[in-house]
Enzyme design. Structure first.
Site, PDB file in Angstrom:
ATOM      1  N   THR A  26       0.840  -1.189   0.000  1.00 37.81           N
ATOM      2  CA  THR A  26       0.000   0.000   0.000  1.00 37.81           C
ATOM      3  C   THR A  26       0.878   1.243   0.000  1.00 37.81           C
ATOM      4  OG1 THR A  26      -1.767  -1.137   1.178  1.00 37.81           O
ATOM      5  CG2 THR A  26      -1.745   1.263   1.320  1.00 37.81           C
ATOM      6  N   HIS A 176      -6.498 -10.948  -2.717  1.00 38.47           N
ATOM      7  CA  HIS A 176      -5.900 -10.741  -1.396  1.00 38.47           C
ATOM      8  C   HIS A 176      -6.715 -11.497  -0.348  1.00 38.47           C
ATOM      9  CE1 HIS A 176      -3.616  -9.167   1.774  1.00 38.47           C
ATOM     10  NE2 HIS A 176      -3.670  -7.868   1.532  1.00 38.47           N
ATOM     11  N   ASN A 179      -3.855 -11.080   5.626  1.00 38.23           N
ATOM     12  CA  ASN A 179      -3.688  -9.847   6.409  1.00 38.23           C
ATOM     13  C   ASN A 179      -4.967  -9.294   7.030  1.00 38.23           C
ATOM     14  OD1 ASN A 179      -1.085 -10.147   5.606  1.00 38.23           O
ATOM     15  ND2 ASN A 179      -0.987  -8.328   4.328  1.00 38.23           N
ATOM     16  N   TYR A 181      -8.134  -9.098   5.857  1.00 43.85           N
ATOM     17  CA  TYR A 181      -9.155  -8.477   5.024  1.00 43.85           C
ATOM     18  C   TYR A 181     -10.261  -9.490   4.702  1.00 43.85           C
ATOM     19  CZ  TYR A 181      -5.624  -4.889   5.036  1.00 43.85           C
ATOM     20  OH  TYR A 181      -4.714  -3.961   5.460  1.00 43.85           O
ATOM     21  N   ASN A 236      -4.223  -7.064  11.792  1.00 44.54           N
ATOM     22  CA  ASN A 236      -5.607  -6.588  11.796  1.00 44.54           C
ATOM     23  C   ASN A 236      -6.486  -7.393  12.753  1.00 44.54           C
ATOM     24  OD1 ASN A 236      -5.704  -4.257  10.180  1.00 44.54           O
ATOM     25  ND2 ASN A 236      -5.620  -5.489   8.306  1.00 44.54           N
TER      26      ASN A 236
END
Length: 358
Positions: A26, A176, A179, A181, A236
């Site tokens: 990112t 993705h 992580n 998400y 996260n």
């Protein structure tokens, strides 16, 4: 040094010049409409010496955005910016996949269209702070559990975004599933409390990811699709340890689909990646995930020993756009400036010189 890391590799329908992947990172350079600036084409062109570039996480719909200034690929303007990037990378003889990322519960309603809600597998709030549209950090909010209809819509959003990516000239997409998400939230038992066909067992927890992968593959071809996962990952506010059976169910279900690759984050002590490698028949990519400035002496043996076909590297590519050539010729690597990782503008983005420019 293991010279095998500099050898070509066939990835689906394309040929890679070497075994080094630029990992998705990112960078927060897009405008408020999710459109990357013209400088993004130069940023990716500079790094086309990687065998494969995987781009920053890109939202497949307006409902999927979780951070300010991240790019999308669901409007014509966004697609046009990605087309410029594809052209720049290909003119530099590189290859590039776009990472598609839906953040699920990690986000804030101010980033979503008016009236938009945070959606996730289940109504489980992340114990962390999230960024608002203005960049203010606030406690995460409770998401709403997705309905069956919303699941179908989200799957179609991924497939439509993948079509746009290929139409823009990009070589493929990476989904993705890591992580913390949305795809990871379905895989993880602490964030997926569902009792329908999308939860309750390893096969059911893997189902949403399988359906996303297959919908995307049906639109653009399986050999243009990669999947990234992070078994055991805690980023996260995830609690994914002891969930090996879900990942093995996922690998077994997708192994015969002919995907371009599986991209996994390898823990320091976990042996799950060894078993996934044994079961996975197409290209296998490892990212060590180690903090600090991992060097070729650490990564080359992974490929040389057959533990992985490709290795992915992140932050070293930020400050060393010509990283592979520096490794090849034993040239010192430049340090990165962490203060400019997530800022607007070209400072810390396109202004790192190659070794020949110094």
């Amino acid at each position: 040094m293991a010279d095998v890391i500099f050898t070509p590799w066939k990835l689906g329908r394309i040929e890679l010049a070497n075994r080094v992947v630029m990992a998705p990172m990112t960078r927060n350079r897009a405008d408020v409409d999710g459109v990357l600036p013209a400088s993004a084409a130069e940023y990716y062109r500079q790094r086309a010496g990687a065998g494969l570039i995987v781009t920053e996480g890109t939202h497949p719909s307006a409902a999927a955005q979780g951070y300010p200034h991240t790019p999308g690929i669901h409007t014509d303007a966004q697609q046009a910016a990605w087309a410029d990037i594809a052209t720049a990378v290909h003119e530099a003889h590189g290859r590039v996949f776009c990472q598609l990322m839906h953040t699920g519960r990690i986000g804030h309603p101010s980033l979503l269209p008016e009236g938009g809600e945070l959606l996730a597998p289940s109504a489980v709030t992340a114990d962390l702070e999230v960024a608002t549209f203005s960049g203010e950090m606030v406690p995460a909010l409770e998401p709403r559990a997705m309905t069956a209809s919303e699941i179908r819509t989200t799957i179609d959003d991924f497939a439509s975004a993948a079509e746009r990516a290929v139409a823009a000239g990009l070589d493929g997409v990476e989904l993705h599933g890591a992580n913390g998400y949305l795809l990871h939230q379905f895989l993880c038992p602490s964030t997926n409390l569902r009792t329908d066909e999308y939860g309750g067992s390893p096969v059911n927890r893997a189902r949403f990811v399988v359906e996303v992968v297959r919908a995307v593959a049906a639109r653009i071809g399986a050999d243009r699709v990669g999947l990234r996962i992070s078994p055991g990952g805690q980023f996260n506010d995830m609690s994914d340890r002891g969930n090996e059976e879900t990942y093995l169910a996922l690998v077994d279900e997708l192994n015969d689909d002919g995907l371009a690759y599986l991209h996994t984050l390898r823990g320091r002590t976990s042996t799950l990646h060894v078993e996934m490698r044994r079961r996975w028949s197409s290209t296998y990519v490892i990212n060590t995930g180690y903090m600090g400035r991992s060097e070729l002496e650490d990564l080359g043996p992974i490929v040389e020993a057959g533990e992985s076909d490709l290795v992915s590297v992140g932050r070293l590519f930020i400050s060393n756009p010509d990283l592979v050539e520096r490794w090849r010729h034993g040239i010192e690597r430049a340090a990165w400036d962490e203060d400019t990782f997530y800022t607007l503008g070209e400072r810390g983005y396109t202004d790192y010189p190659s070794a020949t420019q110094r």
